[in-house]
Design an enzyme around this catalytic site. Structure first.
Site, PDB file in Angstrom:
ATOM      1  N   ASN A  39       0.834  -1.192   0.000  1.00  0.00           N
ATOM      2  CA  ASN A  39       0.000   0.000   0.000  1.00  0.00           C
ATOM      3  C   ASN A  39       0.876   1.251   0.000  1.00  0.00           C
ATOM      4  OD1 ASN A  39       0.523  -0.880   2.768  1.00  0.00           O
ATOM      5  ND2 ASN A  39      -0.910   0.683   3.468  1.00  0.00           N
ATOM      6  N   VAL A  40       0.377   2.269  -0.686  1.00  0.00           N
ATOM      7  CA  VAL A  40       1.072   3.547  -0.792  1.00  0.00           C
ATOM      8  C   VAL A  40       0.042   4.628  -0.479  1.00  0.00           C
ATOM      9  CG1 VAL A  40       2.346   5.117  -2.300  1.00  0.00           C
ATOM     10  CG2 VAL A  40       2.607   2.631  -2.575  1.00  0.00           C
ATOM     11  N   GLU A  41       0.192   5.250   0.686  1.00  0.00           N
ATOM     12  CA  GLU A  41      -0.758   6.282   1.100  1.00  0.00           C
ATOM     13  C   GLU A  41      -0.396   7.639   0.521  1.00  0.00           C
ATOM     14  OE1 GLU A  41      -2.010   4.389   5.408  1.00  0.00           O
ATOM     15  OE2 GLU A  41      -0.777   6.188   5.391  1.00  0.00           O
ATOM     16  N   ALA A  44      -3.874  13.004   0.803  1.00  0.00           N
ATOM     17  CA  ALA A  44      -5.264  13.050   0.356  1.00  0.00           C
ATOM     18  C   ALA A  44      -5.717  11.588   0.296  1.00  0.00           C
ATOM     19  CB  ALA A  44      -5.369  13.717  -1.012  1.00  0.00           C
ATOM     20  N   TYR A  45      -6.217  11.070   1.432  1.00  0.00           N
ATOM     21  CA  TYR A  45      -6.481   9.639   1.623  1.00  0.00           C
ATOM     22  C   TYR A  45      -7.067   8.883   0.425  1.00  0.00           C
ATOM     23  CZ  TYR A  45      -5.123   8.475   6.356  1.00  0.00           C
ATOM     24  OH  TYR A  45      -4.406   8.163   7.468  1.00  0.00           O
ATOM     25  N   CYS A  50      -3.879   0.528  -2.852  1.00  0.00           N
ATOM     26  CA  CYS A  50      -3.868  -0.682  -2.029  1.00  0.00           C
ATOM     27  C   CYS A  50      -2.788  -1.646  -2.506  1.00  0.00           C
ATOM     28  CB  CYS A  50      -5.221  -1.381  -2.096  1.00  0.00           C
ATOM     29  SG  CYS A  50      -6.579  -0.414  -1.432  1.00  0.00           S
ATOM     30  N   GLU A  52      -3.043  -4.859  -3.002  1.00  0.00           N
ATOM     31  CA  GLU A  52      -3.566  -5.764  -4.021  1.00  0.00           C
ATOM     32  C   GLU A  52      -3.557  -5.103  -5.397  1.00  0.00           C
ATOM     33  OE1 GLU A  52      -5.941  -6.469  -0.164  1.00  0.00           O
ATOM     34  OE2 GLU A  52      -5.026  -4.802  -1.209  1.00  0.00           O
ATOM     35  N   CYS A  83     -10.364  -4.525   0.239  1.00  0.00           N
ATOM     36  CA  CYS A  83     -11.481  -3.587   0.169  1.00  0.00           C
ATOM     37  C   CYS A  83     -12.368  -3.938  -1.028  1.00  0.00           C
ATOM     38  CB  CYS A  83     -10.960  -2.146   0.062  1.00  0.00           C
ATOM     39  SG  CYS A  83     -10.237  -1.734  -1.547  1.00  0.00           S
ATOM     40  N   CYS A  86     -10.720  -3.410  -4.471  1.00  0.00           N
ATOM     41  CA  CYS A  86      -9.717  -4.431  -4.789  1.00  0.00           C
ATOM     42  C   CYS A  86     -10.374  -5.772  -5.088  1.00  0.00           C
ATOM     43  CB  CYS A  86      -8.704  -4.566  -3.662  1.00  0.00           C
ATOM     44  SG  CYS A  86      -7.501  -3.203  -3.688  1.00  0.00           S
TER      45      CYS A  86
END
Length: 130
Positions: A39-41, A44-45, A50, A52, A83, A86
């Protein structure tokens, strides 16, 4: 290296400075090649990626388009499920009977299938003209 080892290793590369919730994913393509993603956040959420989705993107970039097996790992009290977005992405590239293993970093695992994760998935049959 197993899918577990690959997912565990790539999880350490996750960029999660906001949630501190690192996730790793590894998949085996029908060709036998293994692809990984974390995952790469983003501040800006909704703009994050994700694990996957990252693994699927790596697979497609590598020239494969069919998932034969998937493994997802996170440091959580119980195995973390993909999620909804995904799940749809996974269903695009995997048959319903493909095994998906969900795991925690302490060793708890749960095996399921793509069809169990996304029953009634939206697929290309809906796009066919009548």
């Amino acid at each position: 290296m197993t899918l577990l080892d690959t997912a565990r290793t790539v999880r350490e590369n996750a960029y999660a400075p906001y949630s501190n919730f690192k996730v790793g994913a590894a998949l085996k393509a029908a060709s036998g090649k293994v692809y990984a993603g974390c995952n790469v956040e983003n501040v800006a959420y909704p703009e994050g990626t994700c694990a996957e989705a990252g693994a699927i993107a790596a697979m497609v970039a590598g020239g494969d388009t069919e998932i034969a097996e998937l493994f997802v790992i996170a440091d959580s009290p119980k195995p973390v499920s993909p999620c909804g977005g995904c799940r749809q992405k996974i269903a695009e590239f995997a048959k319903g009977d493909v095994i998906v293993t969900l795991a925690t970093t302490d060793g708890t695992t749960l095996q399921t299938t793509v069809a169990a994760l996304l029953p009634g998935s939206f697929d290309a049959d809906y796009m066919s003209k009548v």
